[in-house]
Design a protein around this motif. Structure first.
Motif, PDB file in Angstrom:
ATOM      1  N   ALA A 189       0.855  -1.056  -0.071  1.00 52.10           N
ATOM      2  CA  ALA A 189       0.255  -0.017  -0.126  1.00 52.10           C
ATOM      3  C   ALA A 189       1.068   1.355   0.005  1.00 52.10           C
ATOM      4  O   ALA A 189       0.529   2.245  -0.731  1.00 52.10           O
ATOM      5  CB  ALA A 189      -0.975  -0.042   1.269  1.00 52.10           C
ATOM      6  N   MET A 190       1.846   1.150   0.873  1.00 53.85           N
ATOM      7  CA  MET A 190       2.943   2.451   0.935  1.00 53.85           C
ATOM      8  C   MET A 190       3.589   2.627  -0.528  1.00 53.85           C
ATOM      9  O   MET A 190       3.783   3.769  -0.932  1.00 53.85           O
ATOM     10  CB  MET A 190       4.071   2.355   1.912  1.00 53.85           C
ATOM     11  CG  MET A 190       3.175   2.276   3.260  1.00 53.85           C
ATOM     12  SD  MET A 190       4.424   1.694   4.656  1.00 53.85           S
ATOM     13  CE  MET A 190       5.517   3.023   4.427  1.00 53.85           C
ATOM     14  N   THR A 191       3.824   1.478  -1.201  1.00 53.25           N
ATOM     15  CA  THR A 191       4.491   1.741  -2.578  1.00 53.25           C
ATOM     16  C   THR A 191       3.492   2.213  -3.570  1.00 53.25           C
ATOM     17  O   THR A 191       3.756   3.323  -4.079  1.00 53.25           O
ATOM     18  CB  THR A 191       4.837   0.309  -3.010  1.00 53.25           C
ATOM     19  OG1 THR A 191       5.807  -0.381  -2.161  1.00 53.25           O
ATOM     20  CG2 THR A 191       5.572   0.295  -4.368  1.00 53.25           C
ATOM     21  N   GLN A 192       2.307   1.952  -3.208  1.00 54.09           N
ATOM     22  CA  GLN A 192       1.100   2.606  -4.156  1.00 54.09           C
ATOM     23  C   GLN A 192       0.781   3.968  -3.927  1.00 54.09           C
ATOM     24  O   GLN A 192       0.720   4.814  -4.668  1.00 54.09           O
ATOM     25  CB  GLN A 192      -0.332   1.582  -3.847  1.00 54.09           C
ATOM     26  CG  GLN A 192      -1.138   1.800  -5.025  1.00 54.09           C
ATOM     27  CD  GLN A 192      -2.020   0.644  -5.032  1.00 54.09           C
ATOM     28  OE1 GLN A 192      -2.459   0.256  -4.070  1.00 54.09           O
ATOM     29  NE2 GLN A 192      -2.419   0.360  -6.210  1.00 54.09           N
ATOM     30  N   ASN A 193       0.886   4.318  -2.537  1.00 54.84           N
ATOM     31  CA  ASN A 193       0.581   5.752  -2.075  1.00 54.84           C
ATOM     32  C   ASN A 193       1.728   6.686  -2.208  1.00 54.84           C
ATOM     33  O   ASN A 193       1.844   7.758  -1.713  1.00 54.84           O
ATOM     34  CB  ASN A 193      -0.461   6.028  -0.849  1.00 54.84           C
ATOM     35  CG  ASN A 193       0.482   5.373   0.426  1.00 54.84           C
ATOM     36  OD1 ASN A 193       1.877   5.526   0.481  1.00 54.84           O
ATOM     37  ND2 ASN A 193      -0.231   4.843   1.260  1.00 54.84           N
ATOM     38  N   GLY A 194       2.976   6.193  -2.360  1.00 52.18           N
ATOM     39  CA  GLY A 194       4.163   6.873  -2.337  1.00 52.18           C
ATOM     40  C   GLY A 194       4.731   7.199  -1.017  1.00 52.18           C
ATOM     41  O   GLY A 194       5.739   8.160  -1.200  1.00 52.18           O
ATOM     42  N   THR A 195       4.456   6.583   0.040  1.00 50.72           N
ATOM     43  CA  THR A 195       5.151   6.887   1.256  1.00 50.72           C
ATOM     44  C   THR A 195       6.202   5.920   1.560  1.00 50.72           C
ATOM     45  O   THR A 195       6.958   6.072   2.785  1.00 50.72           O
ATOM     46  CB  THR A 195       4.122   6.857   2.423  1.00 50.72           C
ATOM     47  OG1 THR A 195       3.303   5.511   2.506  1.00 50.72           O
ATOM     48  CG2 THR A 195       2.967   7.879   2.375  1.00 50.72           C
ATOM     49  N   VAL A 196       6.432   4.924   0.658  1.00 51.71           N
ATOM     50  CA  VAL A 196       7.455   3.918   1.175  1.00 51.71           C
ATOM     51  C   VAL A 196       8.878   4.665   0.729  1.00 51.71           C
ATOM     52  O   VAL A 196       9.010   5.365  -0.052  1.00 51.71           O
ATOM     53  CB  VAL A 196       7.400   2.809   0.219  1.00 51.71           C
ATOM     54  CG1 VAL A 196       7.846   3.114  -1.343  1.00 51.71           C
ATOM     55  CG2 VAL A 196       8.343   1.515   0.776  1.00 51.71           C
ATOM     56  N   ASP A 197       9.907   4.331   1.819  1.00 49.75           N
ATOM     57  CA  ASP A 197      11.372   4.614   1.549  1.00 49.75           C
ATOM     58  C   ASP A 197      11.778   3.940   0.407  1.00 49.75           C
ATOM     59  O   ASP A 197      12.228   2.888   0.585  1.00 49.75           O
ATOM     60  CB  ASP A 197      12.058   4.228   3.084  1.00 49.75           C
ATOM     61  CG  ASP A 197      13.530   4.880   2.812  1.00 49.75           C
ATOM     62  OD1 ASP A 197      14.013   4.992   1.734  1.00 49.75           O
ATOM     63  OD2 ASP A 197      14.167   5.073   4.085  1.00 49.75           O
ATOM     64  N   LYS A 198      11.942   4.568  -0.675  1.00 51.01           N
ATOM     65  CA  LYS A 198      12.288   3.807  -1.883  1.00 51.01           C
ATOM     66  C   LYS A 198      13.998   3.496  -1.947  1.00 51.01           C
ATOM     67  O   LYS A 198      14.303   2.544  -2.507  1.00 51.01           O
ATOM     68  CB  LYS A 198      11.991   4.707  -3.176  1.00 51.01           C
ATOM     69  CG  LYS A 198      10.816   5.165  -3.253  1.00 51.01           C
ATOM     70  CD  LYS A 198      10.515   6.091  -4.574  1.00 51.01           C
ATOM     71  CE  LYS A 198       8.988   6.564  -4.918  1.00 51.01           C
ATOM     72  NZ  LYS A 198       8.830   7.267  -6.065  1.00 51.01           N
TER      73      LYS A 198
END
Length: 375
Positions: free
Chosen positions: A329-338
């Motif tokens: 979900a975080m990857t999808q909403n952009g909050t993941v630490d890439k």
């Protein structure tokens, strides 16, 4: 830690008190944190934070600071909220955590929260000792990785991997099939005994999947280690950070987040530790969070869960090379630490998880067959 499959002796950090401190857990409207099933149910996150600060302490158990970045997580929580995290028996096992809940009901030194191996979390939920609670980001936790009523929910996990010192091994193995090659004689170790260690048990499961087995049939994994022992490749030394650094376990089957942590820890110390998730035997396991139904600090317990399942908490796990439950979900909403996500060992496909019945059957098979397999 939560990886253990059997109970170990408890090392207590505080003298026993028979009193509970739940009296501080009410919001201004008289709501009780001990029965709150969400922050909204308690009057909102601001009220929950205030009640947790008033309690001032969170009793945790079996959280090694060097495991999946728990040291950074506890420090960040303490700094953010001014609440002391009392971590008892950092190297304890899941059964220790459950025993602490059941043996200290009503005591101020009981654990408020637990981090359990998945099968233990399912058992604890069935025992009725966990409090239902749904964090604000509840919908971001995959349905397959949480109890519908909020009794337990997966937090972080990883895959069985092969770690290898590229300075000590000419060509590092990348599959279970490779591990049988003659050049790896005496070099292939595990993180413990699979009858007691969760990571070693996962290694046998992954070996089974690589050799025609399934989540219903772990026997091919035992057969694989029998072959490994018979051709002289099995190394009985239990792999630890110390044995890796000393070169005693140049190849180690372990969780990918632990092997990846070794690679970071030993960079520049003469150990070029490479990590591969073997494509021929991918086995993943997640741990689960839960709140003690009788937590002495019920508001702090619930705030801890809110912190762990915030983007900040999830990314701190990710920075420890583990895969947080909300990562999709975080990857999808952009909050993941890439940047942290890019450092994870590569995998293909999606993980599948054994049921409690499958784990129980596999554990029985390993307990019955491991000694014979490596004798």
């Amino acid at each position: 830690m939560a990886a253990g499959l059997t109970a170990a002796a408890l090392a207590l950090t505080a003298c026993g008190s028979s009193s509970s401190s739940t009296g501080s857990a009410s919001a201004g409207g008289g709501k009780n944190a001990a029965t709150a099933t969400s922050a909204t149910d308690f009057g909102g996150i601001t009220a929950l934070i205030a009640a947790a600060k008033k309690e001032g302490t969170l009793n945790a158990i079996a959280l090694p600071p060097d495991w999946a970045n728990y040291g950074a997580l506890t420090s960040a929580f303490e700094k953010k909220y001014g609440i002391k995290v009392a971590d008892e028996n950092p190297d304890g096992a899941s059964q220790d955590e459950i025993t602490a809940i059941t043996s200290r009901k009503g005591q101020s030194r009981a654990p408020d929260v637990v981090d359990l191996g998945n099968s233990f979390a399912l058992k604890a939920a069935a025992q009725g000792i966990l409090a239902p609670y749904k964090v604000a980001s509840w919908d971001d936790i995959p349905d397959a990785q949480k109890d519908a009523g909020g009794l337990r929910y997966d937090d972080y996990g990883g895959y069985v991997s092969i770690g290898c010192d590229a300075k000590a091994v000419k060509v590092c193995p990348t599959t279970f099939a490779d591990l049988l090659k003659p050049e790896y004689k005496g070099k292939v170790a595990m993180n413990g005994d699979p009858t007691k260690s969760g990571s070693a048990f996962g290694g046998v499961f992954a070996a089974a999947l690589a050799n025609g087995g399934s989540l219903d049939d772990i026997q091919p994994g035992l057969d694989f280690f029998h072959k490994l022992k018979a051709n002289g490749n099995f190394n009985p030394v239990e792999s630890t950070p110390a044995t890796v650094e000393k070169g005693e376990t140049p190849i180690s089957i372990d969780w990918d987040y632990l092997n990846a942590g070794y690679a970071k820890e030993f960079a520049g110390k003469g150990v070029d530790w490479k990590v591969t998730v073997p494509a021929d035997g991918q086995y993943a396991q997640y741990y689960s969070q839960a709140i003690n139904k009788y937590a002495p600090h019920p508001a702090a317990a619930r705030l801890w869960e809110e912190f762990l399942y915030s983007a900040e908490g999830q990314n701190l796990w990710l920075q420890g090379f583990s895969r947080p439950a909300e990562m999709p979900a975080m990857t999808q909403n952009g909050t993941v630490d890439k940047a942290a996500a890019a450092k994870l060992p590569a995998v293909t496909g999606s993980p599948t998880f054994p049921t409690t019945a499958q784990v129980d059957a596999a554990q029985q098979a390993v307990v019955a067959g491991w000694a014979k397999a490596v004798s």
